[in-house]
Design an enzyme around this catalytic site. Structure first.
Site, PDB file in Angstrom:
ATOM      1  N   SER A 134       0.657  -1.238   0.255  1.00  0.00           N
ATOM      2  CA  SER A 134       0.041  -0.084  -0.078  1.00  0.00           C
ATOM      3  C   SER A 134       0.809   1.391   0.199  1.00  0.00           C
ATOM      4  O   SER A 134       2.213   1.192   0.322  1.00  0.00           O
ATOM      5  CB  SER A 134      -0.794  -0.038   1.377  1.00  0.00           C
ATOM      6  OG  SER A 134      -1.349   1.182   1.358  1.00  0.00           O
TER       7      SER A 134
ATOM      8  N   TYR B 134      -3.086  -1.596  10.281  1.00  0.00           N
ATOM      9  CA  TYR B 134      -3.031  -1.446   8.973  1.00  0.00           C
ATOM     10  C   TYR B 134      -1.408  -0.891   8.467  1.00  0.00           C
ATOM     11  O   TYR B 134      -0.773  -1.664   7.494  1.00  0.00           O
ATOM     12  CB  TYR B 134      -4.203  -0.633   7.999  1.00  0.00           C
ATOM     13  CG  TYR B 134      -4.239  -0.784   6.763  1.00  0.00           C
ATOM     14  CD1 TYR B 134      -4.770  -1.969   6.167  1.00  0.00           C
ATOM     15  CD2 TYR B 134      -3.412  -0.050   5.713  1.00  0.00           C
ATOM     16  CE1 TYR B 134      -4.824  -1.966   4.837  1.00  0.00           C
ATOM     17  CE2 TYR B 134      -3.684  -0.074   4.379  1.00  0.00           C
ATOM     18  CZ  TYR B 134      -4.181  -1.017   3.901  1.00  0.00           C
ATOM     19  OH  TYR B 134      -4.267  -1.370   2.432  1.00  0.00           O
TER      20      TYR B 134
END
Length: 259
Positions: free
Chosen positions: A152, A165
């Site tokens: 990401s 995350y």
């Protein structure tokens, strides 16, 4: 002129005869990877948690490719083993693995529950390591393969309210480099594909002011579309990337380059 220059072909980007496993491939970006691989000639195997597989099944079969499914929880070792065994039973080999499955919880840092953190790490990082390691060893016996770990923009940056995350996606880069080091000698390449901000069901409910604020940070001034990830995924899954190993490729409109 080197022979390799003469031998190069656009067929290097084809995936004909390959079996690709995409975890969480029945929704959002995972579905885009599945359809991209189908268009390049691969058959698909999709371990999934959410039950609806109808859309990706229709899209893959429309390309004339086969797709198989097994529902379960990737944090469960027995399920991971079942996924591997079932894929091998149905296709005979696993040529590409995309560790795409993940989850994210948002809450103020001061109140962030331990359960949120642990669930995110277990699904987004630990499951990717354990599944990737076992399939990497299968690829070693097969004589080669491709592992694509989905990172990401938050593999390189941080954002508020989602520590699980952020840590998981930073960890994905470490897993990628470790696999590249351990498996590269066996013709198994492992790389990370790191998307930025893409329009999806996950962020469909965001206030327009947040969408606009994010877009303003991007050189092109716009969020990404799923189709803009598909070419990079095919490249990393194909023979065209045989000398790319242990690297992280950001497809984020320049977000992490200019932030």
């Amino acid at each position: 002129m080197q022979q390799s220059i003469k031998d190069f072909s656009m067929d290097f980007f084809r995936l004909d005869g390959k079996a690709a496993m995409v975890t969480g491939g029945n929704t959002n970006l995972g579905m885009a990877y599945c359809v991209a691989f189908a268009k390049a000639g691969a058959d698909l195997y999709v371990p999934h948690f959410l039950p609806d597989v109808s859309e990706v099944k229709e899209a893959v079969e429309a390309e004339g490719r086969r797709i198989e499914f097994l529902q379960g929880d990737l944090t469960d070792a027995a399920y991971r083993k079942a996924v591997i065994d079932d894929c091998l039973a149905k296709f005979g080999h696993i040529d590409v693995l995309v560790n795409n499955a993940n989850i994210g919880y948002f809450a103020p840092f001061e109140e962030y529950p331990d359960e949120y953190y642990l669930n995110t790490i277990n699904i987004g990082l630990n499951a990717a390591y354990f599944l990737g390691r076992e399939i990497g060893l299968i690829m070693k016996k097969q004589g080669g393969g491709k592992i694509i770990n989905i990172g990401s923009a938050l593999s390189f940056t941080a954002d508020g309210g989602c520590p699980g995350y952020v840590v998981a996606k930073h960890g994905i880069i470490g897993v990628t480099r470790d696999f590249a080091n351990e498996l590269g000698k066996y013709n198994v390449q492992c790389n990370a594909l790191c998307p930025g901000f893409f329009k999806s069901d996950v962020n469909a409910g965001l206030p327009q002011e947040i969408i606009d604020r994010v877009a303003a940070q991007l050189p092109g001034g716009r969020w990404g579309e799923f189709g803009q990830l598909m070419g990079t995924a095919v490249f990393l899954a194909s023979r065209a990337s045989d000398y790319v190993n242990g690297w992280s490729i950001s497809v984020d409109g320049g977000f992490t380059a200019v932030i």
